[in-house]
Design an enzyme around this catalytic site. Structure first.
Site, PDB file in Angstrom:
ATOM      1  N   ASP A   1       0.974  -1.271   0.026  1.00  0.00           N
ATOM      2  CA  ASP A   1      -0.074   0.061   0.116  1.00  0.00           C
ATOM      3  C   ASP A   1       0.781   1.168   0.002  1.00  0.00           C
ATOM      4  OD1 ASP A   1      -2.993   0.655   0.579  1.00  0.00           O
ATOM      5  OD2 ASP A   1      -1.674   2.271   1.787  1.00  0.00           O
TER       6      ASP A   1
ATOM      7  N   ASN B   1      -2.713  12.671  -4.652  1.00  0.00           N
ATOM      8  CA  ASN B   1      -3.812  13.062  -5.604  1.00  0.00           C
ATOM      9  C   ASN B   1      -4.470  14.499  -5.170  1.00  0.00           C
ATOM     10  OD1 ASN B   1      -3.524  10.953  -7.547  1.00  0.00           O
ATOM     11  ND2 ASN B   1      -4.951   9.833  -6.312  1.00  0.00           N
TER      12      ASN B   1
ATOM     13  N   HIS C   1      -4.135  14.377  -9.988  1.00  0.00           N
ATOM     14  CA  HIS C   1      -4.438  12.761 -10.529  1.00  0.00           C
ATOM     15  C   HIS C   1      -3.192  12.299 -11.400  1.00  0.00           C
ATOM     16  CE1 HIS C   1      -7.765  11.426  -8.320  1.00  0.00           C
ATOM     17  NE2 HIS C   1      -7.924  12.870  -8.130  1.00  0.00           N
TER      18      HIS C   1
ATOM     19  N   GLU D   1      -4.480   2.296  -4.628  1.00  0.00           N
ATOM     20  CA  GLU D   1      -2.886   2.496  -4.310  1.00  0.00           C
ATOM     21  C   GLU D   1      -2.364   1.002  -3.742  1.00  0.00           C
ATOM     22  OE1 GLU D   1      -4.675   3.786  -0.538  1.00  0.00           O
ATOM     23  OE2 GLU D   1      -5.041   3.857  -2.498  1.00  0.00           O
TER      24      GLU D   1
END
Length: 109
Positions: free
Chosen positions: A2, A10, A15, A45
């Site tokens: 992760d 973001n 993005h 993610e």
């Protein structure tokens, strides 16, 4: 795996930068893995790194290498990025969902 605080990337940088972070994360991860290992984006993610014929100790060793590979060099446009890893060895008596659940719990530890 992760990517830590990815939402912040973001939200703060946009993005398109987040997309480049995902690609660079995958590139760094792939560079540390063997040809027989399988890497895939699991969602958002999160990534799965499957290590066939690898005992738990080998998975833990690779997770440490991957954590270092991600954090060692700032990401272009995003700066320092870290990641968390959960490792679980698949047991012969468990299905995919049980194994993934144990791996997810290890990630959050």
């Amino acid at each position: 795996a992760d990517i830590d605080h990815f939402k912040h990337v973001n939200d703060r940088l946009g993005h398109p930068v987040g997309d480049r972070v995902l690609v660079e994360f995958a590139r760094r991860t792939l560079a540390e893995c063997r040809d027989l290992d399988v890497i895939g984006r699991y969602g958002g993610e999160e990534f799965l790194v499957l290590l066939p014929s690898t005992p738990l100790a080998g998975g833990l060793t690779l997770a440490a290498k991957l954590r270092q590979a991600v954090a060692a060099t700032p990401f272009p446009d995003a700066g320092p990025i870290t990641a968390s890893f959960g490792v679980a060895e698949c047991q012969s008596d468990e299905d995919w969902h049980a194994w993934l659940h144990r791996t997810d719990k290890a990630l959050y530890r």
